[in-house]
Design a protein around this motif. Sequence first.
Motif, PDB file in Angstrom:
ATOM      1  N   ALA A  83       0.811  -1.209   0.000  1.00  0.00           N
ATOM      2  CA  ALA A  83       0.000   0.000   0.000  1.00  0.00           C
ATOM      3  C   ALA A  83       0.850   1.269   0.000  1.00  0.00           C
ATOM      4  CB  ALA A  83      -0.930   0.004   1.216  1.00  0.00           C
ATOM      5  N   GLY A 209       0.253   4.229  -3.149  1.00  0.00           N
ATOM      6  CA  GLY A 209      -0.975   5.014  -3.142  1.00  0.00           C
ATOM      7  C   GLY A 209      -1.369   5.568  -1.793  1.00  0.00           C
ATOM      8  N   TYR A 210      -0.675   5.170  -0.720  1.00  0.00           N
ATOM      9  CA  TYR A 210      -1.071   5.594   0.620  1.00  0.00           C
ATOM     10  C   TYR A 210       0.133   6.046   1.442  1.00  0.00           C
ATOM     11  CZ  TYR A 210      -5.606   3.659  -0.471  1.00  0.00           C
ATOM     12  OH  TYR A 210      -6.813   3.424  -1.065  1.00  0.00           O
ATOM     13  N   ARG A 225      -5.015   8.066   1.654  1.00  0.00           N
ATOM     14  CA  ARG A 225      -4.782   8.070   0.216  1.00  0.00           C
ATOM     15  C   ARG A 225      -3.969   9.295  -0.218  1.00  0.00           C
ATOM     16  NH1 ARG A 225      -6.679  10.086  -4.585  1.00  0.00           N
ATOM     17  NH2 ARG A 225      -6.722   8.610  -6.335  1.00  0.00           N
ATOM     18  N   TYR A 229      -1.105  10.211  -6.402  1.00  0.00           N
ATOM     19  CA  TYR A 229      -0.629   8.884  -6.779  1.00  0.00           C
ATOM     20  C   TYR A 229      -0.555   8.753  -8.293  1.00  0.00           C
ATOM     21  CZ  TYR A 229      -0.100   3.787  -6.582  1.00  0.00           C
ATOM     22  OH  TYR A 229       0.371   2.496  -6.695  1.00  0.00           O
ATOM     23  N   ARG A 234      -6.271   3.252  -9.448  1.00  0.00           N
ATOM     24  CA  ARG A 234      -5.835   2.531  -8.262  1.00  0.00           C
ATOM     25  C   ARG A 234      -5.961   3.423  -7.027  1.00  0.00           C
ATOM     26  NH1 ARG A 234      -6.455  -1.322 -10.926  1.00  0.00           N
ATOM     27  NH2 ARG A 234      -4.958  -2.951 -11.528  1.00  0.00           N
ATOM     28  N   ALA A 235      -5.909   2.792  -5.839  1.00  0.00           N
ATOM     29  CA  ALA A 235      -5.998   3.507  -4.554  1.00  0.00           C
ATOM     30  C   ALA A 235      -7.313   4.274  -4.463  1.00  0.00           C
ATOM     31  CB  ALA A 235      -4.799   4.437  -4.371  1.00  0.00           C
ATOM     32  N   ARG A 521      -2.490  -7.206  -2.648  1.00  0.00           N
ATOM     33  CA  ARG A 521      -2.572  -5.829  -3.160  1.00  0.00           C
ATOM     34  C   ARG A 521      -4.001  -5.285  -3.137  1.00  0.00           C
ATOM     35  NH1 ARG A 521       1.613  -3.495  -6.181  1.00  0.00           N
ATOM     36  NH2 ARG A 521       3.529  -4.718  -6.269  1.00  0.00           N
ATOM     37  N   GLU A 524      -4.908  -1.287  -2.735  1.00  0.00           N
ATOM     38  CA  GLU A 524      -4.888  -0.341  -3.846  1.00  0.00           C
ATOM     39  C   GLU A 524      -5.769  -0.763  -5.020  1.00  0.00           C
ATOM     40  OE1 GLU A 524      -1.177   0.451  -5.814  1.00  0.00           O
ATOM     41  OE2 GLU A 524      -1.568  -1.172  -7.227  1.00  0.00           O
TER      42      GLU A 524
END
Length: 529
Positions: A83, A209-210, A225, A229, A234-235, A521, A524
């Motif tokens: 993440a 993404g985080y 978040r 990104y 995604r995310a 995963r 995300e």
Amino acid sequence: MNDHLDTLKRSLIGGQIDRRGFMTGALAFGVGLSMASSAYAQAEKATPKQGGTLRVGFLQGSTSDSFDPATYNNDFMFVTNYAVFNHLTEFAPGGAIAPELAESFEAEPGAKVWTFKLRKDVEFSDGRKLTAADVLASIDYHRGEDSKSAVKPVLAQIAEMKASDDHTVVFTLTTGNADFPYIFADYHLCIKQASDGKIDPMSRIGTGGYTVESFEPGVRIKLKRRDSYWKEGRAHFEQVEITTISDTAARMNALMTGQVDVVDRPDLKTIHLLKRAPGVRVETTSGTLHYTMPMHVNTPPYDNRDVRTALKLAINREELVEKILRGYGTVGNDHPVAKSMPFFDPAIEQRAYDPEKAKFHLKQAGLSSLDVQLFTSEAAFEGAVDASLLYAEQAKKAGINIEVVRQPSDGYWSNVWLVKPFCTSYWGGRPTPDWMFTAGYSKDAEWNDTKWQNERFNTLLLEARAEIDQNKRAEMYSEMQRLCRDDGGALIPMFGQYVFALRDQVQHGELSEQWNLDSLRFVERWWMA
């Protein structure tokens, strides 16, 4: 009609049309209003949306957890890693390896020299741009002389690596390896920022993404978040909270009462309760997950091959699959190559429960009976304690007395696994035999949890990696599977399915099945409907 609906669904999910366009198109193809509305609702739920908070309840997590990637040893940190950070490659749905921070990768003839081109649009969470220097330093961290990283043996094949420019990394290997890009998807090999050629292993600054809002090792982590990104689509969650709930009943109850949205490893004995719970669904995937009982072959009595064979013959694998996995798996054959993996050899005889033959091998070892301790905990895998107790009952018929020693869940992976000479464990597996054997069975592997040293096996490992002829390679991997089965210290009674449960509002696309929860995963990749 179904083809037309499928086309409209794909267009809706892809953002090419809205609800009005979907309904108009469906009615134009003669779809009834009720069917069109139902189809829209299904497609709308399958359309990724940004927003919401994902709450996760995990079995694993330890007070010794840290952001040092060399120390990652449980799903809590594996998921956190994916993440917050990215890797050169990732597992895509279907099991294929795909570029992630790499834009592309290419091998020269013979697969001994590999060139990875990096994406130029990637930034760390502090705004700094990703460069080849970050990649080199991140990988080099695991290769150092004093490194205790579990991935160090896998990286030993790298003879040289260099940056030909800020966005190109060239690897020269000791021998050719057609599977080389796979290794960079490993959860240890996240890319961190470099400074003077080194990374800060404890840094929480990543390209993922985080970002980390708070972290209590062994308790919970809160993630937020990143608006910047670099990955499109995604995310989706605004926030993510992962909590360690080691008590399985409490974890399942938290899901059923809406306190969490996703749980891993539900109790298979009571999984029917989850299936009946409103707003909850249970899902499974098949990968390379297997449950093991590693014996240290350098410690008596496990240093005797006949003793190891007796212990392998004294377990009723079919009964364990039926009673522990509740049918969510298949029997193992004391080697780690799953049926779904390339070069699996179905001709190898399946080892069966045979107490009389086990007694024969004890006699060969000069013993009329055997007393051993088996260290276990539910931290090893869901049902590990029951599996140990059942094994102890089965082994009595062979004159083997197994004392089941229960251990605390917290600290199990630091204080028991790799430490105690006979314990319960599990492997998420690896996508190729070379990677699996290198990570857990080669002579220098940090995670060689049986301490097994077999000269022939280690010779074959290097030869098979470099062999271009696939038929010869298959013969080599077949022999290696037989060596593990007949000489190794790993008792592998079961291969299991990944089982997880989630609330209906949590949605996802096609899953990657290499590891649990979309190859770890899900943070995300999934979203709230």
